[in-house]
Design a protein around this motif. Structure first.
Motif, PDB file in Angstrom:
ATOM      1  N   ASP A 173       0.833  -1.197   0.000  1.00  8.13           N
ATOM      2  CA  ASP A 173       0.000   0.000   0.000  1.00  8.13           C
ATOM      3  C   ASP A 173       0.877   1.260   0.000  1.00  8.13           C
ATOM      4  OD1 ASP A 173       0.461   0.858   2.737  1.00  8.13           O
ATOM      5  OD2 ASP A 173      -0.723  -0.891   3.319  1.00  8.13           O
ATOM      6  N   VAL A 174       0.251   2.380  -0.237  1.00 10.14           N
ATOM      7  CA  VAL A 174       0.996   3.569  -0.657  1.00 10.14           C
ATOM      8  C   VAL A 174       2.031   4.038   0.362  1.00 10.14           C
ATOM      9  CG1 VAL A 174       0.783   5.943  -1.462  1.00 10.14           C
ATOM     10  CG2 VAL A 174      -0.954   4.276  -2.056  1.00 10.14           C
ATOM     11  N   THR A 175       1.668   4.070   1.638  1.00  5.36           N
ATOM     12  CA  THR A 175       2.633   4.565   2.623  1.00  5.36           C
ATOM     13  C   THR A 175       3.830   3.634   2.720  1.00  5.36           C
ATOM     14  OG1 THR A 175       1.202   3.541   4.253  1.00  5.36           O
ATOM     15  CG2 THR A 175       1.140   5.936   4.115  1.00  5.36           C
ATOM     16  N   VAL A 176       3.553   2.333   2.653  1.00  2.06           N
ATOM     17  CA  VAL A 176       4.649   1.364   2.722  1.00  2.06           C
ATOM     18  C   VAL A 176       5.515   1.476   1.469  1.00  2.06           C
ATOM     19  CG1 VAL A 176       5.214  -1.056   3.030  1.00  2.06           C
ATOM     20  CG2 VAL A 176       3.193  -0.122   4.107  1.00  2.06           C
ATOM     21  N   GLN A 177       4.862   1.723   0.317  1.00  2.00           N
ATOM     22  CA  GLN A 177       5.602   1.958  -0.930  1.00  2.00           C
ATOM     23  C   GLN A 177       6.672   3.016  -0.734  1.00  2.00           C
ATOM     24  OE1 GLN A 177       3.557   3.107  -4.490  1.00  2.00           O
ATOM     25  NE2 GLN A 177       2.370   1.205  -4.542  1.00  2.00           N
ATOM     26  N   ALA A 178       6.252   4.140  -0.154  1.00  5.91           N
ATOM     27  CA  ALA A 178       7.175   5.252   0.029  1.00  5.91           C
ATOM     28  C   ALA A 178       8.330   4.840   0.933  1.00  5.91           C
ATOM     29  CB  ALA A 178       6.432   6.448   0.620  1.00  5.91           C
ATOM     30  N   GLN A 179       8.022   4.075   1.985  1.00  4.49           N
ATOM     31  CA  GLN A 179       9.087   3.625   2.889  1.00  4.49           C
ATOM     32  C   GLN A 179      10.102   2.749   2.168  1.00  4.49           C
ATOM     33  OE1 GLN A 179       7.179   1.538   6.068  1.00  4.49           O
ATOM     34  NE2 GLN A 179       5.987   3.334   6.718  1.00  4.49           N
ATOM     35  N   ILE A 180       9.582   1.813   1.359  1.00  6.06           N
ATOM     36  CA  ILE A 180      10.478   0.875   0.673  1.00  6.06           C
ATOM     37  C   ILE A 180      11.342   1.616  -0.340  1.00  6.06           C
ATOM     38  CG2 ILE A 180      10.543  -1.127  -0.888  1.00  6.06           C
ATOM     39  CD1 ILE A 180       9.864  -1.945   1.910  1.00  6.06           C
ATOM     40  N   LEU A 181      10.736   2.559  -1.067  1.00  9.06           N
ATOM     41  CA  LEU A 181      11.514   3.330  -2.045  1.00  9.06           C
ATOM     42  C   LEU A 181      12.581   4.156  -1.339  1.00  9.06           C
ATOM     43  CD1 LEU A 181       8.710   4.451  -4.508  1.00  9.06           C
ATOM     44  CD2 LEU A 181      10.453   2.706  -4.863  1.00  9.06           C
ATOM     45  N   GLY A 182      12.199   4.738  -0.189  1.00 12.12           N
ATOM     46  CA  GLY A 182      13.167   5.486   0.595  1.00 12.12           C
ATOM     47  C   GLY A 182      14.320   4.595   1.030  1.00 12.12           C
ATOM     48  N   LEU A 183      13.979   3.387   1.406  1.00  9.21           N
ATOM     49  CA  LEU A 183      14.996   2.430   1.840  1.00  9.21           C
ATOM     50  C   LEU A 183      15.953   2.093   0.703  1.00  9.21           C
ATOM     51  CD1 LEU A 183      15.981   0.488   4.077  1.00  9.21           C
ATOM     52  CD2 LEU A 183      14.372  -1.194   3.186  1.00  9.21           C
ATOM     53  N   LEU A 184      15.397   1.886  -0.483  1.00  9.50           N
ATOM     54  CA  LEU A 184      16.248   1.559  -1.635  1.00  9.50           C
ATOM     55  C   LEU A 184      17.215   2.707  -1.924  1.00  9.50           C
ATOM     56  CD1 LEU A 184      13.781  -0.220  -4.105  1.00  9.50           C
ATOM     57  CD2 LEU A 184      15.745  -1.220  -2.932  1.00  9.50           C
ATOM     58  N   THR A 185      16.699   3.940  -1.852  1.00  9.70           N
ATOM     59  CA  THR A 185      17.556   5.102  -2.080  1.00  9.70           C
ATOM     60  C   THR A 185      18.654   5.181  -1.020  1.00  9.70           C
ATOM     61  OG1 THR A 185      15.658   6.245  -3.004  1.00  9.70           O
ATOM     62  CG2 THR A 185      17.546   7.600  -2.397  1.00  9.70           C
ATOM     63  N   GLU A 186      18.259   4.949   0.222  1.00  4.02           N
ATOM     64  CA  GLU A 186      19.212   4.986   1.334  1.00  4.02           C
ATOM     65  C   GLU A 186      20.331   3.959   1.131  1.00  4.02           C
ATOM     66  OE1 GLU A 186      17.364   4.367   5.201  1.00  4.02           O
ATOM     67  OE2 GLU A 186      19.185   3.294   5.802  1.00  4.02           O
TER      68      GLU A 186
END
Lengths: 329, 300
Positions: B200-213
């Motif tokens: 879901d959308v909020t988790v999406q943002a977290q995972i993408l942030g994690l990949l960038t990190e």
């Protein structure tokens, strides 16, 4: 989990009671008068009546059933002084022995036959099923499939006779079977059982091969197998851990049922090879119309299947983490 | 090799792409015809770069990633060249390719529930990958690496949760486990195939942030495959747009978003819902259904 087990146990008790009832009804209704049999030749109606009275055969059905049922738990006495201790499955007047003690004598043979055959067919079935699955469509896969067809379609008794003729008479690879105890001559003992094991295992091995093959092929389509490959795991690890392991779950279920069924005696195999197991006892009892024995064997088989079924259910929950441990995080 | 030449290569390692794909064609040959799902695709990924591959389902984007890993489904063929850090991957035999897979190029898939084996704990599955590539590593060491990897993707209480089975995690946590698994080997390149689609959308943002990190911390390259332009906009710096196995357009993210050249890209952009859009304005791709029929979509 405990609740589940208790529920299953309660269900099992009910099923076993019903099994007892139905078996008893069948033999009560269908069987010829046991008193006539016991009475033998020089029989008079008065004598038959006396035997009936002695055995309680004149009492109503439910009373007789109750005596039978309580005999299972506390034992019972037949006529004047024939003691049948618990668990009393009946008394064979033909062989002057309680059915229970006959079974106890013969059960080790059936157990040996079942365990040896099970080891063989599990090994053969799992290995050839796995080989077939990972070589799907290739020559070796089709070859194994062909063998499984042969294995499933050849009748036990034919295979037994052919094997005996080829291995013992023609090739002399195996010695002629002799009755020996394991302690006296382990090698001869092993060789004695080798043919029954093989004969019994062939049919099962064939169906387990097909089952394993189908399950592994299905598992190989799973996304987690792709993940395993993408991690750079060796194919042997991917097949064993990620394809065979998930494929085993349904096999365990069927194995439990098959094995439990065999403990109740492999009638054909035991008879052909002259092994004194429960199966042979049943076939002998049928030819002699020794009803208490037939009924006892029927009950034992039903009991084993019901218990086997429950064990399978419990094992099934234990081997699947998704069932064993609910979601918690 | 002369000194000046060596200097040149030393001076400019950043200019040579980490991954260079040329003329990649993936096809499913049948008796009658050859069905090409990726058609002469070429692209480069600079070292430490992040590339988004965008397209509808059936555009060949997943097949491209599987072709790089040589994990195409049975029956598929690939041709062309895939050079990863001076190694021509298409020339590698399977045992050599296995040392690349997971160890140097790691993959993250969509739907982490079906991608994790339900019969093993997540720790087992992370450790298994680690032990496959580091010979002579003890179980205990691998177990510790599993915990560390899980901590790196911000799974709290990792020492305990390492013994959990996949079904005991939520979707987002499972995807973190997948990422931890990929990370445990410290790969040079991570290929993420729709990593957020099942979330879901909020988790999406977290995972993408994690990949960038992770990319910032480890310097690993990233190929992010998605159907969703919004996903790549924040995470990658280059985008290629694919459709029916063809490259439609490629370029830096800003350029694709501000001045898309291809009509198809413009349609994709219009299909991205914006917070200030009225619902009526949301566009769908009119052509997609028609093109997914095998005769139209497949190149015969």
């Amino acid at each position: 989990m405990t609740r589940q087990v208790l529920k299953r146990l309660a269900g099992m008790v009910v099923v076993l009671l019903l099994v007892c009832l139905f078996t008893y009804v069948i033999f009560f209704v269908l069987s010829p008068d046991p008193a006539v049999q016991i009475c033998g030749k020089n029989c008079t109606p008065a004598k038959i009546d006396q035997i009936r009275d002695n055995l309680g055969l004149n009492r109503p059905f439910w009373a007789q059933f109750w005596t039978f049922l309580s005999g299972l738990f506390v034992g019972r006495t037949y006529g004047e002084g024939i003691q049948c201790s618990a668990p009393c499955l009946g008394y064979s007047f033909q062989s002057s022995q309680s059915v229970t003690s006959m079974m106890v004598q013969r059960f080790p043979v059936s157990l040996t036959v079942a365990v040896g055959a099970a080891v063989l067919w599990l090994l053969a079935g799992l290995v050839s099923g796995l080989i077939g699955a990972i070589n799907e469509g290739k020559f070796i896969d089709r070859f194994i499939s062909g063998l499984t067809f042969a294995g499933m379609s050849i009748p036990n008794y034919v295979l037994a006779l052919v094997l005996q003729f080829v291995l013992v008479v023609t090739l002399r690879w195996l010695p002629f079977p002799q009755a020996v105890a394991f302690g006296d001559d382990p090698v001869q003992w092993f060789l004695n059982f080798l043919m029954p094991w093989i004969v019994l295992a062939v049919g099962y091995a064939a169906s387990y091969t097909r089952l394993t093959r189908a399950n592994v092929i299905e598992a190989l389509q799973e996304n987690y197998v792709r993940t395993a490959r993408s991690k750079g795991l060796r194919p042997s690890v991917v097949w064993r851990r990620h394809a065979l392991r998930p494929a085993l779950t349904p096999i365990v279920t069927i194995f439990g049922m098959d094995f439990a069924g065999l403990l109740g005696g492999a009638v054909i195999t035991e008879t052909v090879f002259g092994l004194n197991g429960i199966g042979k006892m049943a076939s002998d009892a049928i030819t002699k119309n020794d009803q208490p024995v037939i009924m006892g064997v029927t009950l034992l088989a039903a009991f084993l299947v019901v218990v086997g079924n429950m064990v399978v259910d419990l094992v099934y929950t234990a081997i699947d983490p998704r069932v064993r441990i609910g979601a918690s995080a | 090799m002369t000194n000046s030449q060596r200097d040149q290569t030393l001076d400019q390692p950043a200019d040579r792409p980490m991954l260079s794909v040329r003329d990649l064609t993936v096809a499913f040959p049948t008796a009658k015809a050859t069905n090409e799902v990726v058609h002469h695709l070429s692209f480069d990924l600079p070292p430490g770069g992040a590339l988004g591959i965008v397209g509808e389902s059936g555009s060949g984007k997943s097949m491209t990633s599987l072709a790089i890993m040589n994990l195409l489904p049975p029956g598929a063929t690939r041709s062309g060249s895939i050079v990863f850090r001076d190694t021509e991957l298409t020339a590698l035999r399977e045992p050599a390719m296995r040392t690349v897979r997971g160890s140097r190029i790691a993959m993250i898939f969509q739907d982490p529930l079906s991608c994790l084996n339900p019969y093993y704990t997540v720790g087992d599955q992370i450790a298994e990958a680690y032990r496959a590539h580091r010979h002579g590593v003890s179980r205990r060491q691998a177990h510790r690496v599993a915990i560390e990897s899980m901590e790196r993707v911000h799974i709290r209480d990792a020492a305990r949760r390492v013994n959990y089975y996949p079904h005991q995690f939520s979707g987002g946590m499972r995807q973190r486990v997948m990422i931890a698994m990929a990370l445990s080997m410290e790969p040079e390149l991570i290929i993420a195939d729709e990593p957020t689609t099942a979330l879901d959308v909020t988790v999406q943002a977290q995972i993408l942030g994690l990949l960038t990190e992770i990319r910032e911390n480890t310097g690993a390259g990233l190929i992010l495959i998605t159907h969703d332009l919004a996903v790549v906009s924040e995470t990658t710096d280059q985008i290629i747009v694919m459709r029916h196995g063809d490259l439609v357009e490629s370029g830096p993210v800003e350029q694709i978003f501000s001045e898309p050249r291809a009509d198809y890209t413009r349609m994709l952009l219009d299909a991205v819902p914006r917070i200030d859009d009225a619902i009526d304005d949301m566009r769908t791709l009119p052509s997609s259904a028609a093109h997914e029929t095998p005769t139209e979509g497949a190149r015969l």
